[in-house]
Scaffold this motif. Sequence first.
Motif, PDB file in Angstrom:
ATOM      1  N   PHE A   1      60.539-116.648  54.444  1.00  0.00           N
ATOM      2  CA  PHE A   1      61.241-117.585  55.335  1.00  0.00           C
ATOM      3  C   PHE A   1      62.488-117.008  55.996  1.00  0.00           C
ATOM      4  O   PHE A   1      63.063-117.642  56.866  1.00  0.00           O
ATOM      5  N   GLY A   2      62.930-115.816  55.579  1.00  0.00           N
ATOM      6  CA  GLY A   2      64.137-115.234  56.147  1.00  0.00           C
ATOM      7  C   GLY A   2      63.890-114.636  57.517  1.00  0.00           C
ATOM      8  O   GLY A   2      62.843-114.846  58.141  1.00  0.00           O
ATOM      9  N   ARG A  27      54.688-117.231  60.967  1.00  0.00           N
ATOM     10  CA  ARG A  27      53.740-116.525  61.840  1.00  0.00           C
ATOM     11  C   ARG A  27      52.308-116.575  61.337  1.00  0.00           C
ATOM     12  O   ARG A  27      51.391-116.086  62.010  1.00  0.00           O
ATOM     13  N   LEU A  28      52.106-117.148  60.152  1.00  0.00           N
ATOM     14  CA  LEU A  28      50.753-117.206  59.609  1.00  0.00           C
ATOM     15  C   LEU A  28      49.949-118.341  60.249  1.00  0.00           C
ATOM     16  O   LEU A  28      50.509-119.391  60.573  1.00  0.00           O
ATOM     17  N   PRO A  29      48.637-118.164  60.387  1.00  0.00           N
ATOM     18  CA  PRO A  29      47.815-119.263  60.897  1.00  0.00           C
ATOM     19  C   PRO A  29      47.689-120.369  59.857  1.00  0.00           C
ATOM     20  O   PRO A  29      47.802-120.129  58.649  1.00  0.00           O
ATOM     21  N   TRP A  64      57.770-125.642  51.040  1.00  0.00           N
ATOM     22  CA  TRP A  64      58.192-125.084  52.323  1.00  0.00           C
ATOM     23  C   TRP A  64      57.013-124.471  53.075  1.00  0.00           C
ATOM     24  O   TRP A  64      56.923-124.597  54.303  1.00  0.00           O
ATOM     25  N   LEU A  65      56.095-123.821  52.362  1.00  0.00           N
ATOM     26  CA  LEU A  65      54.913-123.263  53.022  1.00  0.00           C
ATOM     27  C   LEU A  65      54.035-124.368  53.605  1.00  0.00           C
ATOM     28  O   LEU A  65      53.446-124.212  54.683  1.00  0.00           O
ATOM     29  N   GLU A  66      53.965-125.472  52.891  1.00  0.00           N
ATOM     30  CA  GLU A  66      53.142-126.595  53.353  1.00  0.00           C
ATOM     31  C   GLU A  66      53.604-127.089  54.722  1.00  0.00           C
ATOM     32  O   GLU A  66      52.794-127.546  55.536  1.00  0.00           O
ATOM     33  N   GLU A  67      54.899-126.978  54.986  1.00  0.00           N
ATOM     34  CA  GLU A  67      55.430-127.404  56.282  1.00  0.00           C
ATOM     35  C   GLU A  67      54.864-126.572  57.430  1.00  0.00           C
ATOM     36  O   GLU A  67      54.828-127.019  58.575  1.00  0.00           O
TER      37      GLU A  67
END
Length: 300
Positions: free
Chosen positions: A75-76, A83-85, A107-110
Motif C-alpha cells: 500500500f505504500g 495496481r492489481l486486477p 485493506w486489500l478487499e477495498e
Amino acid sequence: MKVGVIGLGAMGLGAALNLLKADHEVIGVEPRAAGRDAFATEGGAAVASVAELPGELEAVVVFVVNAAQAEAVLFGEGGIAPRLPRGAVVLLCTTVSPAAAKAIARWLEEYGVLMLDSPVSGGANGAMAGTLTVIASGTEAAFAAAKPVLDAIAKRICNLGPEPGAGSTVKMVNQLLAGIHLAAMGEAFALGVRAGADPKVLFDVISESAGASWMFLDRGPRLLAGDDAPRSAINIFVKDLGIVLDEARALTFPLPLAAAAHQIFLAVAAGGAGDRDDAFTIRFWERLAGIPLPGARKEG
C-alpha cells in the motif's frame, strides 16, 4: 500463472524457484543484488523495488520481514495492491500478528483483491524443496485463486477456515514453541560445554533421546559446524516472540517461558549478532560465562 514474489531471501527465493519450476511466469522483488542474482542464475527475472512490478499479476506472494514491510510493499509508495486486477490474490506468508493480518485483508478487499493469511513453516530447506507447510486462512475464493501457487511451494496446506488472522494465530503459537526450543538448545549445549561434554557426543545422544526437538535436529548441525550464516536470523525471533508477547499482553495471559526466551534473543542481538543464524542463542552463555562455542565459527 503470472506471479510476483516479494522478498527473495531464505524463504522467498526457494518459493520463487519452485514456482518457476512449475512453469509459472515469476517476477521477484529484492533490493539486494545478491538475491536478484541468485534468482537470475536459475532463469528467473527480478527487480529491485515493488514499484517495478507489472500490475497484471494474478498472484503476489509476500515474504518480507514484518507487518510494516508488508504494508509498505502493498500500500505504500509504488505499492502493488492498487495496481492489481480485481480477483487477484495476495498470499501473506510473512509472520505478522493476527490483528495485522486482518487489517491487511480488509485493506486489500477495498481494491477487490483477495488475501490468504498464509504464514509458512519448514525453513529455508523446506522452501527450496517445495515442501513447506502453509498455515492458511481465507475465503474459498482466496484458496481457489492461490491453489496453483500453493501446489508449487507446499507439501501440506492447513485450511483454518475463512477468517484472516486464524493462520497468523496458529503460526504465532508455532513461533512461541520454536523460540523456546532454540533458547533451550543453546542453554543445553552451553551447560554441556561448561561441564566438559563433547558437543558432538551431546548432539548424537540427544538426537536419539526424549530431549530432542525439530529445532534441535535442524539447527544442531549448524551449531556444531560453527556455521552462523543466516538462514533464519536471531532478529527474526526478536520480532516473532515480540508478536507472541504483545498478543499475550492484550489477552492478559502470562507466558513466562516465552518471555525468558525473548530476553535471550534480545541479549544476543544486543551483543551484535542479531543478523546471524538463530542456531546461535548459545552466544548468550558464551558472553555470560566465557564458554567456547562448538565448532569453528564462520562469518560468511
